[in-house]
Scaffold this active site. Structure first.
Site, PDB file in Angstrom:
ATOM      1  N   PHE A  11      -7.071   2.312  -0.753  1.00 30.02           N
ATOM      2  CA  PHE A  11      -7.563   3.654  -0.399  1.00 30.02           C
ATOM      3  C   PHE A  11      -7.402   4.644  -1.562  1.00 30.02           C
ATOM      4  CE2 PHE A  11      -5.770   7.619   1.822  1.00 30.02           C
ATOM      5  CZ  PHE A  11      -6.997   8.281   1.839  1.00 30.02           C
ATOM      6  N   ILE A  12      -6.169   4.837  -1.998  1.00 26.44           N
ATOM      7  CA  ILE A  12      -5.920   5.819  -3.059  1.00 26.44           C
ATOM      8  C   ILE A  12      -6.527   5.324  -4.375  1.00 26.44           C
ATOM      9  CG2 ILE A  12      -4.109   7.003  -4.375  1.00 26.44           C
ATOM     10  CD1 ILE A  12      -2.308   6.737  -1.835  1.00 26.44           C
ATOM     11  N   ALA A  71       0.135  -0.627  -6.104  1.00 25.40           N
ATOM     12  CA  ALA A  71       0.267  -1.791  -5.213  1.00 25.40           C
ATOM     13  C   ALA A  71       1.639  -1.777  -4.547  1.00 25.40           C
ATOM     14  CB  ALA A  71       0.084  -3.081  -6.012  1.00 25.40           C
ATOM     15  N   SER A 114       6.983   8.230  -2.175  1.00 22.02           N
ATOM     16  CA  SER A 114       6.705   8.690  -0.817  1.00 22.02           C
ATOM     17  C   SER A 114       7.556   9.903  -0.437  1.00 22.02           C
ATOM     18  CB  SER A 114       6.990   7.523   0.139  1.00 22.02           C
ATOM     19  OG  SER A 114       7.172   7.985   1.445  1.00 22.02           O
ATOM     20  N   TYR A 139      11.602   1.006   3.185  1.00 21.61           N
ATOM     21  CA  TYR A 139      10.511   1.415   2.275  1.00 21.61           C
ATOM     22  C   TYR A 139      10.925   2.636   1.445  1.00 21.61           C
ATOM     23  CZ  TYR A 139       5.829   3.651   1.483  1.00 21.61           C
ATOM     24  OH  TYR A 139       4.727   4.286   0.976  1.00 21.61           O
ATOM     25  N   ARG A 268       9.088   7.334  18.301  1.00 26.63           N
ATOM     26  CA  ARG A 268       9.688   6.242  17.530  1.00 26.63           C
ATOM     27  C   ARG A 268      10.858   6.780  16.717  1.00 26.63           C
ATOM     28  NH1 ARG A 268       4.591   4.307  14.103  1.00 26.63           N
ATOM     29  NH2 ARG A 268       4.739   6.496  13.535  1.00 26.63           N
TER      30      ARG A 268
HETATM   31  N1  LIG Z   1      -1.581   6.102   2.176  1.00 27.09           N
HETATM   32  C1  LIG Z   1      -0.462   6.766   2.397  1.00 27.09           C
HETATM   33  O1  LIG Z   1      -0.291   7.420   3.422  1.00 27.09           O
HETATM   34  C2  LIG Z   1       0.619   6.777   1.341  1.00 27.09           C
HETATM   35  C3  LIG Z   1       1.605   7.776   1.372  1.00 27.09           C
HETATM   36  C4  LIG Z   1       2.611   7.775   0.399  1.00 27.09           C
HETATM   37  C5  LIG Z   1       2.621   6.786  -0.567  1.00 27.09           C
HETATM   38  N2  LIG Z   1       1.658   5.818  -0.564  1.00 27.09           N
HETATM   39  C6  LIG Z   1       1.716   4.773  -1.591  1.00 27.09           C
HETATM   40  O2  LIG Z   1       0.515   4.804  -2.334  1.00 27.09           O
HETATM   41  C7  LIG Z   1       0.205   3.483  -2.800  1.00 27.09           C
HETATM   42  C8  LIG Z   1      -1.231   3.139  -2.437  1.00 27.09           C
HETATM   43  O3  LIG Z   1      -1.390   3.291  -1.044  1.00 27.09           O
HETATM   44  P1  LIG Z   1      -2.792   3.091  -0.310  1.00 27.09           P
HETATM   45  O4  LIG Z   1      -2.785   3.978   0.865  1.00 27.09           O
HETATM   46  O5  LIG Z   1      -3.900   3.150  -1.289  1.00 27.09           O
HETATM   47  O6  LIG Z   1      -2.604   1.600   0.215  1.00 27.09           O
HETATM   48  P2  LIG Z   1      -3.705   0.467   0.437  1.00 27.09           P
HETATM   49  O7  LIG Z   1      -3.052  -0.554   1.315  1.00 27.09           O
HETATM   50  O8  LIG Z   1      -5.010   1.036   0.843  1.00 27.09           O
HETATM   51  O9  LIG Z   1      -3.876  -0.122  -1.017  1.00 27.09           O
HETATM   52  C9  LIG Z   1      -2.892  -0.908  -1.632  1.00 27.09           C
HETATM   53  C10 LIG Z   1      -3.595  -1.952  -2.475  1.00 27.09           C
HETATM   54  O10 LIG Z   1      -2.591  -2.718  -3.129  1.00 27.09           O
HETATM   55  C11 LIG Z   1      -2.937  -4.078  -3.068  1.00 27.09           C
HETATM   56  N3  LIG Z   1      -1.698  -4.853  -3.104  1.00 27.09           N
HETATM   57  C12 LIG Z   1      -0.651  -4.783  -2.239  1.00 27.09           C
HETATM   58  N4  LIG Z   1       0.300  -5.645  -2.603  1.00 27.09           N
HETATM   59  C13 LIG Z   1      -0.145  -6.273  -3.708  1.00 27.09           C
HETATM   60  C14 LIG Z   1       0.400  -7.282  -4.554  1.00 27.09           C
HETATM   61  N5  LIG Z   1       1.584  -7.841  -4.312  1.00 27.09           N
HETATM   62  N6  LIG Z   1      -0.325  -7.711  -5.607  1.00 27.09           N
HETATM   63  C15 LIG Z   1      -1.551  -7.166  -5.861  1.00 27.09           C
HETATM   64  N7  LIG Z   1      -2.116  -6.211  -5.107  1.00 27.09           N
HETATM   65  C16 LIG Z   1      -1.411  -5.771  -4.036  1.00 27.09           C
HETATM   66  C17 LIG Z   1      -3.670  -4.237  -1.739  1.00 27.09           C
HETATM   67  O11 LIG Z   1      -4.522  -5.371  -1.755  1.00 27.09           O
HETATM   68  C18 LIG Z   1      -4.434  -2.920  -1.639  1.00 27.09           C
HETATM   69  O12 LIG Z   1      -5.744  -3.039  -2.179  1.00 27.09           O
HETATM   70  C19 LIG Z   1       1.253   2.568  -2.176  1.00 27.09           C
HETATM   71  O13 LIG Z   1       2.261   2.360  -3.131  1.00 27.09           O
HETATM   72  C20 LIG Z   1       1.800   3.365  -1.024  1.00 27.09           C
HETATM   73  O14 LIG Z   1       3.123   3.015  -0.729  1.00 27.09           O
HETATM   74  C21 LIG Z   1       0.657   5.803   0.356  1.00 27.09           C
END
Ligand SMILES: NC(=O)c1ccc[n+]([C@@H]2O[C@H](COP(=O)([O-])OP(=O)(O)OC[C@H]3O[C@@H](n4cnc5c(N)ncnc54)[C@H](O)[C@@H]3O)[C@@H](O)[C@H]2O)c1
Length: 313
Positions: A11-12, A71, A114, A139, A268
């Site tokens: 997503f991001i 990731a 986070s 986490y 929760r």
């Molecule tokens: N979306 C939120 O609400 C949020 C909030 C705070 C922090 N974050 C952090 O932002 C980052 C991105 O989040 P997002 O929402 O885009 O998540 P997302 O799940 O949409 O994207 C994560 C991507 O990482 C890839 N990935 C995961 N594990 C992997 C691995 N071992 N090897 C290779 N690729 C891997 C997945 O295939 C996916 O495409 C993460 O670190 C998440 O913890 C997200």
């Protein structure tokens, strides 16, 4: 600059890819899966691989200036089920990534941490970066641990970094079937003509940030030049405003129409009552500010969700 995005198909990451390309940067995406919602861009290099695989990481980091480390293998909601997996798959893999960054003389690592979990139960209204850190989920602990390794690598090896502690990003390309992201999940339920499920009374307050604002902060973080050891390298990235789930539902009704059904159930244990980030440090040092109002962001998210034509059940 040439940028590597671990998790760049998520997503991001997808929004950041678009922003970096629009700003003329070269982009390499490293991800274990293809993009869920769109085909590969012809002007981006894609490498499929696992964060924990040393050889694949070596190849991914080769020749890049910036690494955006996105990731992540776990989510706040489920990380307490298996903390060992949380540590080995995220912390150990991230340290290996940092080792590769040192070898390749990467200019800057930007890590998405986070703001919703590293502080634990908030002791104040607006949370500053100096708030105590007592996460109540694994986490949050692993995110914080990686932050500490970034600090260590900067001191030991001069590897520059910025930590962005995100609140709750939302917007187009957020998977409506995911286990996190209230706005996307709610809109997905509405598109399928299902009721929205809320744990608790809906008075839990969070800080929601539209995705294009969120990725602009990541670019500002990469461009930021800290002046010596004492310059801040950790930044809250949020809207700086709190909205309860009930207020989110009300805003959704404005975009979608009044016929939205909500089912309330037991709260929760990992839901802290209120989490709103103080973003003054990012405003000052990154010269970044959020621009998209909540109602407009929800409207754009809804238009995208509708375009998916999710099957009604
Ligand atoms: N979306 C939120 O609400 C949020 C909030 C705070 C922090 N974050 C952090 O932002 C980052 C991105 O989040 P997002 O929402 O885009 O998540 P997302 O799940 O949409 O994207 C994560 C991507 O990482 C890839 N990935 C995961 N594990 C992997 C691995 N071992 N090897 C290779 N690729 C891997 C997945 O295939 C996916 O495409 C993460 O670190 C998440 O913890 C997200």
């Amino acid at each position: 600059m040439k940028a590597l995005l671990t998790g760049g198909n998520g997503f991001i990451g997808t929004h950041l890819v678009d922003l970096l390309r629009a700003e003329g940067h070269e982009v390499r995406v490293f991800d274990r899966f293809p993009n869920r919602f769109r085909p590969d861009r012809p002007d981006v290099e894609y490498l499929m691989g696992e964060l924990g695989n040393q050889g694949e990481m070596e190849e991914a980091v080769r020749g890049v200036d910036w690494v955006f480390h996105l990731a992540y293998n776990t989510l706040p909601q489920t990380s307490n089920d298996d903390p060992v997996h949380d540590v080995t798959s995220n912390v150990v893999a991230s340290i290996n990534l940092l080792n590769e960054c040192v070898k390749e003389k990467v200019r800057k690592v930007v890590f998405v941490s986070s703001g919703g979990t590293v502080y634990g139960v908030p002791q104040s209204g607006l949370i500053t970066e100096d708030h105590e850190n007592n996460p109540i989920c694994s986490y949050g602990i692993t995110k914080l641990t990686i932050e500490k390794y970034l600090h260590l690598f900067q001191r030991l090896h001069g590897l520059e970094y910025v930590v962005t502690r995100f609140s709750n990003p939302y917007g187009e390309l957020q998977n409506p079937n995911a286990k996190q992201g209230a706005i996307g999940v709610f809109l997905g339920h509405i598109a399928r003509e299902q009721p929205i499920a809320i744990w608790g009374d809906g008075e839990v307050v969070r800080d929601y940030l539209y995705i294009t604002d969120a990725v602009k902060a990541l670019l500002c973080a990469a461009q930021y030049q800290p002046q010596g050891e004492s310059s801040p390298r950790i930044f809250n990235i949020g809207s700086g405003e709190g909205h309860s789930l009930n207020q989110i539902v009300a805003a959704i009704k404005t975009a979608v129409g009044p016929h939205v059904v909500v089912n309330y159930s037991n709260s929760r244990s990992l839901d802290v009552p209120c989490n709103v980030l103080d973003i003054s440090r990012a405003r000052t040092y990154l010269q970044w500010k959020p621009e998209v109002p909540l109602t407009r962001g929800i409207e754009m998210s809804w238009n995208w969700i509708k375009s998916l034509q999710l099957a009604k059940t």
